[in-house]
Design a protein around this motif. Structure first.
Motif, mmCIF file in Angstrom:
data_model
loop_
_atom_site.group_PDB
_atom_site.id
_atom_site.type_symbol
_atom_site.label_atom_id
_atom_site.label_comp_id
_atom_site.label_asym_id
_atom_site.label_seq_id
_atom_site.Cartn_x
_atom_site.Cartn_y
_atom_site.Cartn_z
ATOM 1 N N TYR A 274 -38.029 -18.800 -7.896
ATOM 2 C CA TYR A 274 -36.794 -18.849 -7.115
ATOM 3 C C TYR A 274 -37.003 -18.193 -5.754
ATOM 4 C CZ TYR A 274 -36.113 -13.923 -8.288
ATOM 5 O OH TYR A 274 -36.265 -12.570 -8.419
ATOM 6 N N LYS A 275 -36.077 -18.471 -4.865
ATOM 7 C CA LYS A 275 -36.066 -17.852 -3.539
ATOM 8 C C LYS A 275 -34.627 -17.442 -3.253
ATOM 9 C CE LYS A 275 -37.221 -18.696 1.286
ATOM 10 N NZ LYS A 275 -38.155 -17.616 1.517
ATOM 11 N N ILE A 276 -34.429 -16.195 -2.912
ATOM 12 C CA ILE A 276 -33.094 -15.703 -2.580
ATOM 13 C C ILE A 276 -32.693 -16.283 -1.226
ATOM 14 C CG2 ILE A 276 -31.691 -13.665 -2.095
ATOM 15 C CD1 ILE A 276 -33.682 -12.128 -3.949
ATOM 16 N N MET A 277 -31.566 -16.960 -1.204
ATOM 17 C CA MET A 277 -31.079 -17.601 0.021
ATOM 18 C C MET A 277 -30.001 -16.773 0.719
ATOM 19 S SD MET A 277 -33.155 -20.017 -0.212
ATOM 20 C CE MET A 277 -32.752 -20.934 1.241
ATOM 21 N N GLU A 278 -29.211 -16.038 -0.063
ATOM 22 C CA GLU A 278 -28.146 -15.209 0.500
ATOM 23 C C GLU A 278 -27.931 -14.002 -0.396
ATOM 24 O OE1 GLU A 278 -24.503 -17.298 1.262
ATOM 25 O OE2 GLU A 278 -25.540 -19.058 2.018
ATOM 26 N N GLY A 279 -27.538 -12.905 0.185
ATOM 27 C CA GLY A 279 -27.167 -11.721 -0.567
ATOM 28 C C GLY A 279 -28.313 -11.112 -1.342
ATOM 29 N N LYS A 280 -27.960 -10.441 -2.439
ATOM 30 C CA LYS A 280 -28.940 -9.757 -3.280
ATOM 31 C C LYS A 280 -28.942 -10.397 -4.658
ATOM 32 C CE LYS A 280 -28.370 -5.337 -0.986
ATOM 33 N NZ LYS A 280 -28.005 -3.936 -1.135
ATOM 34 N N TRP A 281 -30.104 -10.684 -5.141
ATOM 35 C CA TRP A 281 -30.292 -11.169 -6.508
ATOM 36 C C TRP A 281 -31.097 -10.083 -7.181
ATOM 37 C CZ3 TRP A 281 -27.271 -14.832 -8.018
ATOM 38 C CH2 TRP A 281 -27.498 -15.468 -9.228
ATOM 39 N N THR A 282 -30.436 -9.239 -7.931
ATOM 40 C CA THR A 282 -30.968 -7.959 -8.348
ATOM 41 C C THR A 282 -32.173 -8.042 -9.290
ATOM 42 O OG1 THR A 282 -28.724 -7.120 -8.138
ATOM 43 C CG2 THR A 282 -30.297 -5.718 -9.258
ATOM 44 N N TYR A 283 -32.136 -8.935 -10.262
ATOM 45 C CA TYR A 283 -33.159 -8.935 -11.301
ATOM 46 C C TYR A 283 -34.032 -10.187 -11.223
ATOM 47 C CZ TYR A 283 -29.986 -5.332 -13.009
ATOM 48 O OH TYR A 283 -29.183 -4.232 -13.108
ATOM 49 N N SER A 284 -35.199 -10.115 -11.819
ATOM 50 C CA SER A 284 -36.220 -11.155 -11.628
ATOM 51 C C SER A 284 -36.064 -12.393 -12.522
ATOM 52 C CB SER A 284 -37.610 -10.553 -11.848
ATOM 53 O OG SER A 284 -37.751 -10.089 -13.185
ATOM 54 N N ARG A 285 -35.266 -12.331 -13.561
ATOM 55 C CA ARG A 285 -35.147 -13.472 -14.481
ATOM 56 C C ARG A 285 -33.706 -13.977 -14.479
ATOM 57 N NH1 ARG A 285 -37.830 -15.760 -18.705
ATOM 58 N NH2 ARG A 285 -36.641 -16.421 -20.528
ATOM 59 N N THR A 286 -33.540 -15.289 -14.423
ATOM 60 C CA THR A 286 -32.216 -15.899 -14.497
ATOM 61 C C THR A 286 -32.196 -16.894 -15.642
ATOM 62 O OG1 THR A 286 -31.866 -15.640 -12.125
ATOM 63 C CG2 THR A 286 -30.491 -17.254 -13.247
ATOM 64 N N VAL A 287 -31.108 -16.883 -16.399
ATOM 65 C CA VAL A 287 -30.919 -17.802 -17.512
ATOM 66 C C VAL A 287 -29.555 -18.458 -17.357
ATOM 67 C CG1 VAL A 287 -30.703 -18.010 -20.030
ATOM 68 C CG2 VAL A 287 -32.383 -16.427 -19.049
ATOM 69 N N VAL A 288 -29.514 -19.781 -17.493
ATOM 70 C CA VAL A 288 -28.260 -20.536 -17.465
ATOM 71 C C VAL A 288 -28.216 -21.400 -18.714
ATOM 72 C CG1 VAL A 288 -26.841 -22.207 -16.217
ATOM 73 C CG2 VAL A 288 -28.297 -20.605 -14.934
ATOM 74 N N ILE A 289 -27.158 -21.234 -19.502
ATOM 75 C CA ILE A 289 -26.964 -22.030 -20.712
ATOM 76 C C ILE A 289 -25.656 -22.801 -20.561
ATOM 77 C CG2 ILE A 289 -26.879 -22.043 -23.238
ATOM 78 C CD1 ILE A 289 -27.855 -19.085 -23.107
ATOM 79 N N LYS A 290 -25.719 -24.110 -20.734
ATOM 80 C CA LYS A 290 -24.529 -24.962 -20.654
ATOM 81 C C LYS A 290 -23.995 -25.191 -22.064
ATOM 82 C CE LYS A 290 -22.927 -29.505 -19.189
ATOM 83 N NZ LYS A 290 -23.326 -30.809 -18.607
ATOM 84 N N PHE A 291 -22.695 -24.974 -22.239
ATOM 85 C CA PHE A 291 -22.016 -25.210 -23.510
ATOM 86 C C PHE A 291 -20.998 -26.340 -23.332
ATOM 87 C CE2 PHE A 291 -23.647 -20.950 -23.935
ATOM 88 C CZ PHE A 291 -24.000 -20.855 -25.276
ATOM 89 N N PRO A 292 -20.613 -27.003 -24.415
ATOM 90 C CA PRO A 292 -19.654 -28.110 -24.311
ATOM 91 C C PRO A 292 -18.301 -27.691 -23.749
ATOM 92 C CG PRO A 292 -20.652 -28.057 -26.508
ATOM 93 C CD PRO A 292 -21.105 -26.833 -25.780
ATOM 94 N N SER A 293 -17.961 -26.409 -23.901
ATOM 95 C CA SER A 293 -16.683 -25.916 -23.376
ATOM 96 C C SER A 293 -16.794 -24.424 -23.091
ATOM 97 C CB SER A 293 -15.552 -26.157 -24.383
ATOM 98 O OG SER A 293 -15.720 -25.318 -25.518
ATOM 99 N N TYR A 294 -15.874 -23.939 -22.312
ATOM 100 C CA TYR A 294 -15.770 -22.516 -22.007
ATOM 101 C C TYR A 294 -15.585 -21.718 -23.293
ATOM 102 C CZ TYR A 294 -13.727 -18.334 -19.744
ATOM 103 O OH TYR A 294 -13.444 -17.064 -19.320
ATOM 104 N N ASP A 295 -14.704 -22.227 -24.173
ATOM 105 C CA ASP A 295 -14.441 -21.536 -25.437
ATOM 106 C C ASP A 295 -15.683 -21.466 -26.314
ATOM 107 O OD1 ASP A 295 -11.812 -20.949 -24.811
ATOM 108 O OD2 ASP A 295 -11.021 -22.743 -25.791
ATOM 109 N N LYS A 296 -16.491 -22.535 -26.335
ATOM 110 C CA LYS A 296 -17.737 -22.517 -27.125
ATOM 111 C C LYS A 296 -18.681 -21.441 -26.593
ATOM 112 C CE LYS A 296 -17.929 -25.904 -30.244
ATOM 113 N NZ LYS A 296 -18.275 -25.728 -31.639
ATOM 114 N N ALA A 297 -18.755 -21.310 -25.273
ATOM 115 C CA ALA A 297 -19.612 -20.281 -24.672
ATOM 116 C C ALA A 297 -19.135 -18.883 -25.074
ATOM 117 C CB ALA A 297 -19.644 -20.428 -23.159
ATOM 118 N N LEU A 298 -17.826 -18.660 -24.999
ATOM 119 C CA LEU A 298 -17.274 -17.368 -25.410
ATOM 120 C C LEU A 298 -17.494 -17.119 -26.897
ATOM 121 C CD1 LEU A 298 -13.894 -17.365 -23.451
ATOM 122 C CD2 LEU A 298 -15.921 -15.970 -22.962
ATOM 123 N N ASN A 299 -17.312 -18.164 -27.701
ATOM 124 C CA ASN A 299 -17.521 -18.021 -29.145
ATOM 125 C C ASN A 299 -18.965 -17.657 -29.460
ATOM 126 O OD1 ASN A 299 -14.844 -18.611 -29.651
ATOM 127 N ND2 ASN A 299 -15.228 -20.763 -30.095
#
Length: 95
Positions: free
Chosen positions: A42-67
């Protein structure tokens, strides 16, 4: 509407963190989670990105992610992550 779990992580104990990585994916998938980003260059484009690892998980719904995040299945696995890293995390609604 989909839900996304987004975490910015700094691993403090890589050996112990490997246990988290091996256990978290099947639990997220049980809740319909699909890993979109799991580390990577990755390359920081704006601001501060504090930590070196990023994880993004997509869930079918907001509620599923919270669950998933609040589930009994994830609770002991989440503790492994919390004990061996520092992070920022959000769950957000998205397209």
């Amino acid at each position: 509407m989909s839900g996304y779990a987004i975490f910015n992580i700094e691993i403090k104990n890589p050996d112990a963190y490997k246990e988290y990585v091996s256990k978290v994916k099947p639990i997220a998938e049980k809740f319909g989670g699909e890993y979109i980003v799991r580390g990577g260059e990755y390359k920081i484009m704006e601001g501060k990105w504090t930590y070196s690892r990023t994880v993004v998980i997509k869930f079918p719904s907001y509620d599923k992610a919270l669950n998933w995040y609040n589930s009994e299945e994830y609770k002991p696995v989440k503790k492994i992550r919390l004990d061996n890293s520092v992070s920022n995390g959000i769950i957000i609604k998205g397209e």
